[in-house]
Design a protein around this motif. Structure first.
Motif, short mmCIF file in Angstrom:
data_model
loop_
_atom_site.label_atom_id
_atom_site.label_comp_id
_atom_site.label_asym_id
_atom_site.label_seq_id
_atom_site.Cartn_x
_atom_site.Cartn_y
_atom_site.Cartn_z
N UNK A 252 49.22 -61.74 -18.58
CA UNK A 252 48.18 -62.17 -19.45
C UNK A 252 47.02 -62.72 -18.87
N UNK A 253 46.07 -62.23 -19.52
CA UNK A 253 44.42 -62.91 -18.95
C UNK A 253 44.44 -64.33 -19.68
N UNK A 254 43.82 -65.26 -18.68
CA UNK A 254 43.61 -66.54 -19.22
C UNK A 254 44.37 -67.60 -18.24
N UNK A 255 44.42 -68.77 -18.56
CA UNK A 255 44.54 -69.73 -17.71
C UNK A 255 46.07 -70.21 -18.18
N UNK A 256 46.69 -70.09 -17.35
CA UNK A 256 48.29 -70.35 -17.50
C UNK A 256 48.61 -71.84 -17.58
N UNK A 261 52.79 -70.20 -22.04
CA UNK A 261 51.79 -70.73 -22.59
C UNK A 261 50.57 -70.36 -21.93
N UNK A 262 49.45 -70.04 -22.43
CA UNK A 262 48.09 -69.75 -22.06
C UNK A 262 46.83 -70.10 -22.75
N UNK A 263 46.20 -70.75 -21.95
CA UNK A 263 44.71 -71.14 -22.51
C UNK A 263 43.62 -70.26 -22.21
N UNK A 264 42.58 -70.28 -23.18
CA UNK A 264 41.34 -69.59 -22.82
C UNK A 264 41.65 -68.18 -22.65
N UNK A 265 42.54 -67.45 -23.46
CA UNK A 265 42.54 -66.02 -23.37
C UNK A 265 41.48 -65.30 -23.90
N UNK A 272 41.30 -62.51 -34.37
CA UNK A 272 42.74 -62.76 -34.11
C UNK A 272 42.94 -63.99 -33.48
N UNK A 273 43.59 -64.81 -34.37
CA UNK A 273 43.91 -66.47 -34.07
C UNK A 273 43.02 -67.09 -33.57
N UNK A 274 41.60 -67.00 -34.15
CA UNK A 274 40.66 -67.77 -33.97
C UNK A 274 39.80 -67.51 -32.85
N UNK A 275 40.28 -66.38 -32.12
CA UNK A 275 39.28 -65.77 -30.86
C UNK A 275 38.38 -64.84 -31.56
N UNK A 276 37.60 -64.27 -30.57
CA UNK A 276 36.67 -63.39 -30.85
C UNK A 276 37.17 -62.04 -30.64
N UNK A 277 38.32 -61.64 -30.59
CA UNK A 277 39.13 -60.54 -30.40
C UNK A 277 39.17 -59.69 -31.69
N UNK A 278 38.71 -58.62 -31.51
CA UNK A 278 39.25 -57.48 -32.71
C UNK A 278 40.44 -56.67 -31.93
N UNK A 279 40.44 -56.50 -30.74
CA UNK A 279 41.62 -55.56 -30.09
C UNK A 279 42.42 -56.63 -29.14
N UNK A 280 43.49 -57.01 -29.82
CA UNK A 280 44.44 -57.87 -29.04
C UNK A 280 44.70 -57.48 -27.52
N UNK A 281 44.51 -56.13 -27.55
CA UNK A 281 44.87 -55.63 -25.93
C UNK A 281 44.17 -56.33 -24.86
N UNK A 282 42.98 -56.86 -25.30
CA UNK A 282 41.86 -57.31 -24.21
C UNK A 282 42.35 -58.33 -23.65
N UNK A 283 43.72 -59.06 -24.01
CA UNK A 283 43.98 -60.34 -23.26
C UNK A 283 45.27 -59.90 -22.43
N UNK A 284 45.68 -58.59 -22.40
CA UNK A 284 46.57 -58.12 -21.48
C UNK A 284 46.21 -57.43 -20.30
#
Length: 485
Positions: A252-256, A261-265, A272-284
């Motif tokens: 996962x992208x972000x701070x482990x 458990x990941x911060x700042x994905x 999605x989940x209060x992020x700016x994501x429309x495509x959740x695959x962007x965090x993979x």
């Protein structure tokens, strides 16, 4: 120092001139322990009404419509005596004029409303700011003396009118610099950028993984709960490890943080989940071929269940979206079912200091100490308040627990809010109370005002207290009634 022409109301709409008599226009509001209390206004000025609605022991005089004696060089409008369980009680009733006041808003949503400290505007004027986020909620702080009196006249006027509307249960439109547009109302779901918010999250991403791990075991190979704060990854998470979840090689992208458990994905936003994501695959980032395999199944879901998607890895270990299998639909629905309804909470906050206390006692610090020692019970329109520790009498009240239209204003600008101080008669005498101005509750219920007042009352409104509100003279409010002396 207002001039009110004959037959007209003043600028604050609180007082009028009736043949040379200063009349308080809003009805005096009485809490009545009766199912029949419906809020009808009974005119005091009609002589045929004798004031007998309920026995005095079932009544509590609130400060709503009572008037004020500002600048409080004289006693409060009502200092009422009553007998409760063979104890002589005193309630001091006054409408406080609060320049030092604000409104705290708790808005149940995961959507990012604005950066911390971002200005909040009403009709273009700054009336407050975004403050710290809490668990599943965004918080705003509106009002305060600097916005009321420290800026332009327009800023002060709009700050006052915004707080007044919110405290009286009306809907208000707000804009946050660099953020969202809101429609908020106490006890109602918020509307964010035109979209009605239905649910607050069941928990953060990590908590959601822990809550539903056992229910997903055997149904899907990997689960990622997307959250702006803490995104959870099932196969890494301790909850997954405990129940024997196999590693999938997901990166996962972000701070482990701790495992799973990941911060700042992603950046905060309204996706999605209060992020700016429309495509959740962007965090993979990728899947490690040492653990991953073609056909591996992946469920991605938000903390409210509003967003969800199902994927399977192709031959190149790239996730390909598929239709959500029937076996996973109940678990996504269960997340939604375990979310509480999203609401807007409005808390009025003010400091009862300065000259207000001298309307209660000749020794103002005595009142402060009596409140701090719980010998004096403070209520706001009959509703309970939270008293902040430390110096002064700084209190907060939930406006939904108060009678309707409990707040007013003066053109200073400042809010006018009801406040009542209830204590034993002996304690009131000991703190230097205005004993010469005490009147029996039975007289107050007929509309009689004390000799210290320069106004008369127009009418009375009987209302029932909110179901979960403690009765202000109730036994649980005082240490001496609980056996504390």
């Amino acid at each position: 120092m207002c001039y009110i022409a004959e037959g007209r109301a003043g600028a604050c709409d609180r007082y009028a001139n009736d043949n040379g008599q200063l009349v308080r226009l809003d009805p005096l509001t009485i809490l009545e322990k009766a199912e029949a209390a419906g809020g009808e206004i009974v005119p005091f000025l009609e002589k045929e009404w004798d004031g007998d609605i309920l026995p005095p022991k079932n009544n509590f005089v609130t400060a709503i419509g009572a008037g004020t004696t500002y600048p409080d060089y004289k006693p409060a409008p009502f200092i009422v005596s009553s007998e409760v369980d063979d104890v002589d009680m005193i309630t001091v009733v006054t409408e406080g004029i609060f320049s030092y006041c604000g409104v705290k808003l708790k808005i149940d949503t995961d959507r990012h409303l604005g950066t911390e400290c971002a200005p909040v505007r009403a009709d273009g004027e700054v009336v407050g700011h975004v403050t710290t986020s809490e668990y599943g909620s965004q918080m705003l702080s509106l009002g305060g003396v600097h916005h009321l009196t420290g800026g332009s006249k327009k800023e002060g006027r709009l700050t006052c009118s915004t707080m007044l509307a919110l405290c009286n249960g009306e809907e208000v439109g707000l804009e946050i610099d660099g953020g969202t547009e809101l429609r908020v109302q106490a006890g109602k779901p918020p509307v964010i950028n035109g979209q009605l918010e239905e649910r607050m999250r069941v928990g953060c991403g990590s908590a959601t993984v822990g809550m539903f791990a056992a229910q997903w075991k055997g149904l899907v190979d990997e689960v990622v709960v997307v959250d702006d704060h803490i995104t959870g990854v099932m196969s890494e998470h301790q909850a997954g490890k405990v129940i024997g979840w196999q590693s999938t090689g997901l990166k996962i992208k972000g701070r482990r943080s701790t495992p799973g458990r990941y911060f700042q994905v992603a950046e905060p936003g309204t996706g999605w989940g209060g992020t700016n994501l429309q495509d959740p695959l962007a965090i993979i980032d990728k899947f490690d071929p040492k653990s991953a395999r073609p056909g591996l199944s992946l469920l991605m879901v938000s903390t409210t269940g509003e967003h969800s998607a199902y994927y399977e890895l192709d031959e190149d270990l790239v996730p390909v979206q598929k239709e959500m299998p029937e076996r996973l639909q109940p678990s996504v629905k269960r997340i939604e079912e375990n979310c509480e309804p999203a609401l807007t909470s409005v808390l009025f906050m003010a400091g009862a200091g300065g000259s207000l206390r001298s309307g209660v006692t000749e020794h103002p610090v005595g009142l402060t100490r009596s409140v701090q020692n719980s010998l004096t019970y403070v209520s706001c329109g009959g509703a309970p308040v939270y008293i902040w520790p430390g110096g002064g009498i700084t209190f907060m009240a939930d406006v939904t627990r108060m009678p309707k239209n409990a707040f007013g204003y003066v053109p200073t600008p400042a809010l006018v809010a009801p406040i009542e101080f209830t204590m034993r008669a002996d304690d009131y005498r000991a703190l230097g109370g205005h004993m010469d101005f005490v009147m029996p509750l039975s007289e107050a219920l007929t509309g009689k005002t004390g000799r210290q007042n320069d106004h008369i009352l127009k009418g009375r409104r009987g209302v029932s207290p909110a179901g979960d509100n403690p009765w202000p003279t109730g036994s649980g409010n005082y240490p001496w009634k609980r056996g504390g002396g």
